[in-house]
Scaffold this motif. Structure first.
Motif, PDB file in Angstrom:
ATOM      1  N   ALA A  44      -0.094 -13.813 -32.943  1.00 60.92           N
ATOM      2  CA  ALA A  44      -0.378 -14.429 -31.619  1.00 60.92           C
ATOM      3  C   ALA A  44      -1.858 -14.050 -31.186  1.00 60.92           C
ATOM      4  O   ALA A  44      -2.496 -14.303 -30.271  1.00 60.92           O
ATOM      5  N   ASN A  45      -2.632 -13.759 -32.293  1.00 59.82           N
ATOM      6  CA  ASN A  45      -4.046 -13.114 -31.976  1.00 59.82           C
ATOM      7  C   ASN A  45      -4.795 -14.122 -32.463  1.00 59.82           C
ATOM      8  O   ASN A  45      -6.431 -13.964 -32.334  1.00 59.82           O
ATOM      9  N   TYR A  46      -4.551 -15.640 -32.812  1.00 57.53           N
ATOM     10  CA  TYR A  46      -5.346 -16.635 -33.071  1.00 57.53           C
ATOM     11  C   TYR A  46      -6.398 -17.171 -31.880  1.00 57.53           C
ATOM     12  O   TYR A  46      -7.647 -17.362 -32.234  1.00 57.53           O
ATOM     13  N   LEU A  47      -5.667 -16.883 -30.836  1.00 58.81           N
ATOM     14  CA  LEU A  47      -6.559 -17.567 -29.596  1.00 58.81           C
ATOM     15  C   LEU A  47      -7.757 -16.470 -29.184  1.00 58.81           C
ATOM     16  O   LEU A  47      -8.953 -17.309 -29.118  1.00 58.81           O
ATOM     17  N   ASN A  48      -7.386 -15.536 -29.390  1.00 63.58           N
ATOM     18  CA  ASN A  48      -8.745 -14.309 -28.905  1.00 63.58           C
ATOM     19  C   ASN A  48      -9.792 -14.656 -30.276  1.00 63.58           C
ATOM     20  O   ASN A  48     -10.997 -14.562 -29.875  1.00 63.58           O
ATOM     21  N   GLN A  49      -9.345 -14.761 -31.529  1.00 68.33           N
ATOM     22  CA  GLN A  49     -10.394 -14.935 -32.449  1.00 68.33           C
ATOM     23  C   GLN A  49     -11.139 -16.029 -32.300  1.00 68.33           C
ATOM     24  O   GLN A  49     -12.135 -16.206 -32.739  1.00 68.33           O
ATOM     25  N   SER A  50     -10.402 -17.192 -32.174  1.00 69.95           N
ATOM     26  CA  SER A  50     -10.942 -18.488 -31.825  1.00 69.95           C
ATOM     27  C   SER A  50     -11.965 -18.290 -30.916  1.00 69.95           C
ATOM     28  O   SER A  50     -13.218 -18.677 -30.784  1.00 69.95           O
ATOM     29  N   GLN A  51     -11.652 -17.926 -29.626  1.00 61.75           N
ATOM     30  CA  GLN A  51     -12.605 -17.751 -28.424  1.00 61.75           C
ATOM     31  C   GLN A  51     -13.910 -16.926 -28.755  1.00 61.75           C
ATOM     32  O   GLN A  51     -15.173 -17.314 -28.458  1.00 61.75           O
ATOM     33  N   ARG A  52     -13.854 -15.833 -29.599  1.00 60.59           N
ATOM     34  CA  ARG A  52     -14.857 -14.960 -29.864  1.00 60.59           C
ATOM     35  C   ARG A  52     -15.703 -15.948 -31.079  1.00 60.59           C
ATOM     36  O   ARG A  52     -17.090 -15.706 -30.659  1.00 60.59           O
ATOM     37  N   LEU A  53     -15.080 -16.608 -31.594  1.00 60.43           N
ATOM     38  CA  LEU A  53     -16.118 -17.421 -32.551  1.00 60.43           C
ATOM     39  C   LEU A  53     -16.837 -18.565 -31.862  1.00 60.43           C
ATOM     40  O   LEU A  53     -17.876 -18.906 -32.299  1.00 60.43           O
TER      41      LEU A  53
END
Length: 252
Positions: free
Chosen positions: A33-42
């Motif tokens: 469920a962590n892809y969204l946070n990773q995506s927004q940071r990048l």
């Protein structure tokens, strides 16, 4: 780039490779469920600094270094994914743009579909790849469909230039140490192990408006001198393809 000094110094790369790897890993895991946070940071690091300067809806990305392995489509602002806002193309090098500019858009007049080649190992059979090819054939009734033992590299080499769409639904393997040995695995035949290697692509002549590599990790390549990717994408563009759809990670 990811920021940088006004004097033209190298962009700040601290932690960038780790961030890209973590994002890829989260996308590859159905339970993450962590892809969204990773995506927004990048997104904030790589795209937000230039977002307000863009006035077009078509975006061409020429990656550098580890960014060759980043699915830019999946970067997300606080409102939307990048693919929602832009038509995105990724090129292995800026020089490719000149190569493609001279290739007009051709009507789709013929299609070649290769699915589930017989690799003489039941563990490598791809039942759903075969069904995939058959399903596409229903949409394109005049397509040439090669399955199992008929899906050979010799046919691609001798007849591939006759088709404006070529679709490979097969295994692909990537050789990190020798990228030119990376290959699409097609059916062995007399005098051939069936491998269609990246090296082979540089001897092909294609006239395809679209080549789809529906296989594992086919867009991966080794970052070489000149920040270019030596892999399937560059080889197919060199052979004459105008556009390519491929995968950045293993697909079940």
């Amino acid at each position: 780039g990811a920021g940088g000094e006004e004097d033209g110094a190298e962009p700040d790369r601290a932690g960038l490779e780790d961030s890209v790897r973590a994002f890829r890993a989260s996308l590859a895991s159905p339970v993450s469920a962590n892809y969204l946070n990773q995506s927004q940071r990048l997104y904030d690091r790589l795209f937000k600094p230039v977002a307000e300067s863009l006035r077009a809806d078509k975006l061409v990305v020429v990656p550098h270094g580890v960014l060759h392995y980043l699915p830019f489509n999946a970067l997300r602002s606080d409102k939307s994914f990048l693919i929602d806002d832009f038509s995105i193309r990724v090129e292995p090098s800026a020089g490719v743009l000149n190569l493609l500019r001279n290739r007009g858009n051709k009507a789709v007049t013929s299609a070649l579909l290769l699915g589930n080649p017989d690799l003489r190992n039941p563990d490598l059979d791809l039942k759903f790849a075969q069904e995939e090819a058959a399903a596409i054939a229903k949409l394109m009734p005049d397509a040439k469909v090669l399955l199992r033992g008929d899906a050979t590299s010799s046919f691609v080499k001798s007849e591939g230039d006759r088709y404006t769409v070529i679709h490979f639904a097969t295994h692909g393997v990537f050789d990190l140490k020798e990228p030119l040995n990376s290959a699409l695995l097609l059916a062995p035949e007399q005098g051939s192990d069936g491998r269609l290697t990246v090296s082979d692509l540089y001897t092909l002549k294609l006239d395809a408006t679209l080549v789809t590599l529906s296989a594992c990790e086919t867009a991966l390549g080794k970052v070489a001198n000149g920040d270019d990717v030596v892999g399937f994408t560059r080889g197919l563009l060199y052979a004459g393809a105008s556009s390519i759809v491929s995968s950045l990670w293993s697909v079940d």
